[in-house]
Design an enzyme around this catalytic site. Structure first.
Site, PDB file in Angstrom:
ATOM      1  N   ASP A 349       8.497 -11.321  -5.675  1.00  0.00           N
ATOM      2  CA  ASP A 349       7.715  -9.574  -6.291  1.00  0.00           C
ATOM      3  C   ASP A 349       6.762  -9.047  -5.667  1.00  0.00           C
ATOM      4  OD1 ASP A 349       8.911  -9.026  -9.147  1.00  0.00           O
ATOM      5  OD2 ASP A 349       8.215 -11.004  -9.153  1.00  0.00           O
ATOM      6  N   THR A 350       7.086  -7.959  -4.879  1.00  0.00           N
ATOM      7  CA  THR A 350       5.967  -7.513  -3.528  1.00  0.00           C
ATOM      8  C   THR A 350       5.561  -5.439  -3.523  1.00  0.00           C
ATOM      9  OG1 THR A 350       6.841  -8.947  -2.102  1.00  0.00           O
ATOM     10  CG2 THR A 350       5.961  -7.037  -1.198  1.00  0.00           C
ATOM     11  N   VAL A 351       4.749  -5.854  -3.110  1.00  0.00           N
ATOM     12  CA  VAL A 351       4.110  -4.070  -2.442  1.00  0.00           C
ATOM     13  C   VAL A 351       4.326  -3.737  -0.976  1.00  0.00           C
ATOM     14  CG1 VAL A 351       2.865  -4.053  -4.981  1.00  0.00           C
ATOM     15  CG2 VAL A 351       1.647  -4.114  -2.746  1.00  0.00           C
ATOM     16  N   MET A 431      10.696  -3.429  -0.301  1.00  0.00           N
ATOM     17  CA  MET A 431      10.465  -4.970  -1.371  1.00  0.00           C
ATOM     18  C   MET A 431      11.240  -5.348  -1.400  1.00  0.00           C
ATOM     19  SD  MET A 431       7.831  -3.150  -3.522  1.00  0.00           S
ATOM     20  CE  MET A 431       8.363  -1.517  -3.306  1.00  0.00           C
TER      21      MET A 431
END
Length: 528
Positions: A349-351, A431
């Site tokens: 999970d990333t932004v 992402m």
């Protein structure tokens, strides 16, 4: 132009500044920063800080970041590696002697020292107009006063409940009576707000020294970690030279190792030998070629990429056109390759944040705690969620990504930047952990091979080969699914949306900006 009678949304178009992020509060904070006199770097850090509060499953100040920056929109792209390192006493022998077959995804051993705050402070000092106090102000307000849980955030949060229950502080802060928060719930993080106030007042020392560092190191040691205050104090990011290749008229820039960015460049080099534009963009033939190019590129990623400060990574050899041409001969148009070993590619999970300002400073910015809620370890007093980026290390002797003292792991989060004719054209990113190289290539090909506008390029259906299977989104046509099966692919429905991306396209001739944000997330592009 998109079909206005079909579901979807238009690309956002503006002149003075444009921001695209995966959360509307983040996009709004960045626009406010631009309109109050900040530049693209100020806006990007401000956006990342807000998302560290309102998307705690994806990012945080206990994570890492990478940045590509084109000052004044020129093509002399600057890279900054804000990824952290393993503790100074984390040796491969210790893990092997203590019976570890791999680094666990939860707990202290998964935690590398976070690099994000050092990077944010350094980038603002060197390239911003405002300080870390101004950049953190909106995030502090949301952490103190509360923010509303959005739908995609809640989707991810629900999936992370066992992880959150594993740590008492995580459970106290991020669960409500032991259950996940739902869309529409209001959430507050007062401990994190206090920590951010300390950083706003003291800069990087507010995180890597004093009460915050004491809290984090004490908790990590309680859980058996090797971390020390010295490890935290020694943390520093690095300016690096991006790696690049040429594809369909654009130079595509990526971060160098320890980042996986060259994986996307190798895929582009392989695909440059095929006439993709003659194929159906959502057809089996086009997606088959992408799948096969990805399988070849990931094989090399896992074989060669490590921390270049400690191991040799043959970047020039991997990105040589002749090497890609040789790999391309392995791809057969009528059937899937059978000679490559299966590779399991973990998600994360990333932004990702894309910003261009009035002066055409262009920032491609990515921040992450890796897997959902990182290591599951949360500072009891500071409220900081610590990443689990150490999970990427291998416990294999002589492997370039084997754990070692003070070493950076192979990193999946990768910002992208496209340039042409001496100018920045597009900060972009997708992402999704190991999916990201495929996502970058798919969006670029949609734009450059098939002439899609930025929003169409991001919206388009996606597939992803992982661990011997091809995950397909529900939007992939049924005829394409059957076509992939006939080519020998083991196809399965994607259990969640594949990645999430943002981009801003700079039209120098008309003086305009065009932005897009992925509907697979909660965010939006905003311009003025």
């Amino acid at each position: 132009m998109r079909d206005l009678q079909q579901p979807g949304r238009s690309a956002v178009r503006a002149m003075d500044g444009l921001v695209a992020t995966s959360h509307p509060l983040s996009s709004l904070a960045a626009i406010d920063m631009l309109r109050s006199g900040g530049n693209a770097m100020d806006a990007a850090v401000c956006a990342a800080a807000v998302q560290a509060v309102v998307e705690p499953q994806s990012t945080g100040i206990g994570g890492d970041c990478f940045v590509l920056f084109a000052p004044s929109g020129n093509d002399k792209v600057i890279g900054f590696n804000g990824s952290g390192r393993s503790p100074a006493s984390a040796t491969l022998d210790w893990y092997l002697d203590n019976g570890f077959a791999e680094i666990p995804d939860l707990g202290a051993h998964a935690v590398t020292v976070p690099g994000a705050i050092d990077a944010w402070c350094r980038l603002l000092e060197d390239h911003g107009r405002k300080g870390i106090d101004a950049a953190l102000a909106p995030a502090i307000r949301y952490a103190e006063e509360g923010y509303v849980i959005l739908d995609r955030v809640a989707f991810d949060w629900d999936d992370a409940v066992p992880r959150l229950r594993s740590d008492p502080t995580a459970a106290r802060i991020f669960l409500k009576s032991g259950e996940p928060l739902r869309p529409g719930d209001v959430h507050r993080q007062p401990e994190l707000a206090a920590t951010m106030r300390t950083i706003a007042a003291k800069g990087r020392a507010g995180f890597y020294e004093g009460e915050v560092a004491d809290d984090l190191v004490r908790r990590l040691k309680e859980l058996g970690g090797h971390h020390t205050l010295g490890d935290f104090g020694a943390t520093t990011g690095d300016y690096v030279e991006p790696v690049k290749t040429h594809y369909r008229g654009l130079d595509i820039h990526q971060m160098p190792p320890n980042n996986q960015g060259l994986t996307a460049l190798l895929m582009l080099n392989i695909l440059s030998g095929f006439e993709l534009s003659k194929l159906d963009p959502n057809g089996a033939d086009r997606l088959h070629l992408e799948i096969e190019a990805g399988r070849l590129a990931y094989h090399d990623r896992d074989a060669f990429v490590g921390d270049p400060a400690l191991v040799h990574v043959p970047v020039a050899e991997l990105l040589a056109p002749a090497y890609a041409a040789r790999l391309a001969t392995s791809i057969q148009a009528d059937r899937a390759m059978t000679h490559l070993p299966r590779v399991r590619l973990p998600g994360s999970d990333t932004v990702y944040i894309s910003v261009v300002d009035r002066d055409r400073n262009a920032v491609s910015f990515i921040n992450s705690t890796y897997e959902s809620f990182g290591s599951g370890v949360v500072g009891p007093k500071s409220g900081v969620v610590l990443q689990n980026r150490g999970r990427s290390f291998r416990l294999v002797r002589d492997h370039p990504n084997a754990i070692a003292p003070g070493k950076r792991p192979m990193h999946t989060i990768m910002p992208g930047m496209a340039t042409a004719n001496g100018r920045a054209i597009m900060p972009f990113g997708v992402m999704g952990g190991s999916y990201q190289p495929v996502g970058h290539v798919h969006v670029l090909s949609n734009l450059l091979d098939f002439g899609m506008d930025p929003q169409e390029a991001i919206d388009a259906p996606r597939v992803y080969h992982n661990d011997g299977k091809v995950a397909v989104e529900r939007s992939v046509p049924s005829a394409t699914v059957e076509g992939l099966r006939r080519l020998g692919h083991d196809v399965m429905p994607a259990v969640e949306p594949l990645g999430g991306g943002q981009l801003v396209w700079i039209d120098w001739e008309n003086g305009t900006l065009t932005g897009a944000s992925d509907p697979r997330k909660d965010g939006c592009a905003i311009g003025y």
